[in-house]
Scaffold this motif. Structure first.
Motif, mmCIF file in Angstrom:
data_model
loop_
_atom_site.group_PDB
_atom_site.id
_atom_site.type_symbol
_atom_site.label_atom_id
_atom_site.label_comp_id
_atom_site.label_asym_id
_atom_site.label_seq_id
_atom_site.Cartn_x
_atom_site.Cartn_y
_atom_site.Cartn_z
ATOM 1 N N UNK A 30 0.836 -1.207 0.000
ATOM 2 C CA UNK A 30 0.000 0.000 0.000
ATOM 3 C C UNK A 30 0.866 1.251 0.000
ATOM 4 N N UNK A 31 1.987 1.219 0.729
ATOM 5 C CA UNK A 31 2.948 2.326 0.676
ATOM 6 C C UNK A 31 3.478 2.496 -0.743
ATOM 7 N N UNK A 32 3.766 1.381 -1.416
ATOM 8 C CA UNK A 32 4.245 1.443 -2.791
ATOM 9 C C UNK A 32 3.215 2.080 -3.711
ATOM 10 N N UNK A 33 1.945 1.785 -3.476
ATOM 11 C CA UNK A 33 0.890 2.368 -4.309
ATOM 12 C C UNK A 33 0.790 3.874 -4.113
ATOM 13 N N UNK A 34 1.090 4.347 -2.899
ATOM 14 C CA UNK A 34 1.079 5.789 -2.647
ATOM 15 C C UNK A 34 2.245 6.481 -3.337
ATOM 16 N N UNK A 35 3.361 5.767 -3.496
ATOM 17 C CA UNK A 35 4.569 6.349 -4.073
ATOM 18 C C UNK A 35 4.677 6.158 -5.582
ATOM 19 N N UNK A 36 3.970 5.180 -6.124
ATOM 20 C CA UNK A 36 4.142 4.821 -7.532
ATOM 21 C C UNK A 36 3.405 5.785 -8.456
ATOM 22 N N UNK A 37 4.119 6.348 -9.432
ATOM 23 C CA UNK A 37 3.422 7.130 -10.463
ATOM 24 C C UNK A 37 2.414 6.242 -11.198
ATOM 25 N N UNK A 38 1.226 6.782 -11.422
ATOM 26 C CA UNK A 38 0.225 6.035 -12.172
ATOM 27 C C UNK A 38 -0.631 5.106 -11.352
ATOM 28 N N UNK A 39 -0.478 5.142 -10.009
ATOM 29 C CA UNK A 39 -1.265 4.250 -9.155
ATOM 30 C C UNK A 39 -1.971 5.048 -8.068
#
Length: 370
Positions: A30-39
């Protein structure tokens, strides 16, 4: 499913993720989704809405627009979710991954992806029928170090023909883990350590040989099981028709170790943190090429070279970014799902199945199915 197509000069509309379950690993993703462009995280589901709300608050998910569902079915029925991330116990993967695909949701699935290849085939067939993207969440595959190592492995002058591969993934689990974690429960994750960290070893071995399946596997003798019969330490040796061999060990009982060593005719590549780098933004590996003894055999000549690869985004963010790119290509540009990722997953599962079969047969040789 409602979407807003981006204008040609606008960035792509974010992929709206639904998180199907609040497992510990879901915090990292979920942290990755907050940081990922396009997500973007659009929804969270748990077996109660209160648990979903607690997960969202604990992990800093923005409340604006976030939908909380008290059942997995409710999330799958949410028309404003493009893709689901499924961190549920392995025994639940077939049910919920196929249900997600049937509702047109793209599927990012935790590893091990299934209890056996037949179960995985059901998931992949559902994704194929629905035209949705499938990817497993083996995060290190997306680190730029992995691409750099691929260049080195493919350099015949530097490495040559691979002859031997060794891999180890272990961590020392505490007593609470060994008694209560889902990874030691036969009804939840029956593959135990083989499915959890053995998956990484098998994937690394297959990656090293460009996904050429071995001909035969023989499990190492005397695997360790808990009282419920779930594996907590095991390993195997893999054999190819051309004479290549690979051996791996995985354990919940030994110090944290994540090694992969590739030995070729001309060189050796070694990584000591292949699955989770020591640091988020910097990762290294070493290469010893055309190695020999120094005069009087008092050292090596030449010395191994160290290669450092930096990245602004952690590997789990890069995974989410790549998955989102593939989904956007399907959703917004009428593209087709990328077949590479399902194929790699299936080969990993097939080898894992063969290792499990060899363990169950008392370390007899088992042929690897195609």
């Amino acid at each position: 499913m409602s979407t807003s197509a981006a204008a040609p000069d606008q960035p792509p509309f974010p992929v709206r993720f639904g998180i199907l379950g609040c497992a510990t690993i879901a915090r990292k993703v979920s942290r990755a989704m907050l940081l990922a462009p396009g997500a973007a995280v659009a929804a969270v589901a748990s077996r109660s809405e209160d648990k979903a709300r607690l997960f969202a608050a604990d992990n800093g998910l923005p409340a604006a627009g976030l939908r909380l569902h008290g059942s997995y079915e409710a999330l799958l029925d949410d028309p404003d979710v493009d893709a689901v991330y499924v961190p549920l116990p392995t025994s639940l993967h077939v049910r919920w991954a196929t249900a997600a695909a049937a509702r047109g949701k793209h599927v990012l699935l935790e590893k091990p992806t299934a209890l056996c290849a037949a179960d995985l085939d059901a998931i992949l067939a559902a994704c194929d029928a629905a035209g949705v993207q499938f990817m497993d969440s083996t995060m290190w595959m997306h680190h730029p170090r992995t691409a750099k190592m691929r260049e080195v492995v493919d350099d015949k002058d530097a490495i040559g023909d691979i002859k031997v591969i060794n891999s180890m993934f272990s961590f020392r689990a505490n007593e609470d883990f060994l008694q209560n974690d889902i990874r030691v429960k036969p009804d939840l994750d029956a593959l135990g350590v083989l499915g959890d960290v053995g998956w990484y070893c098998i994937r690394a071995i297959l990656w090293a040989v460009d996904y050429e399946l071995p001909k035969t596997v023989i499990s190492l003798r005397d695997p360790v099981k808990n009282r419920s019969g779930v594996l907590i330490a095991c390993g195997a040796t893999l054999y190819w028709a051309d004479g290549k061999t690979a051996t791996f060990n995985c354990s919940f009982l030994a110090n944290l170790t994540m090694d992969i060593t590739l030995v070729g005719t001309n060189g050796t590549l070694h990584v000591t943190d292949f699955a989770i780098p020591y640091e988020e933004k910097s990762a290294e590996f070493s290469v010893a090429s055309k190695s020999n003894f120094a005069e009087l055999h008092i050292g090596w000549d030449p010395l191994p070279s160290k290669h450092v690869v930096t990245t602004d985004l952690p590997q789990e963010v890069l995974m989410v970014q790549e998955f989102s790119r593939l989904v956007q290509n399907i959703r917004d540009a009428g593209g087709k799902p990328e077949g590479k990722w399902p194929a790699i997953t299936r080969k990993t599962q097939v080898v894992l199945d063969a290792v499990k079969a060899s363990i169950d047969k008392g370390s007899e040789p088992v042929e690897v199915a195609n």
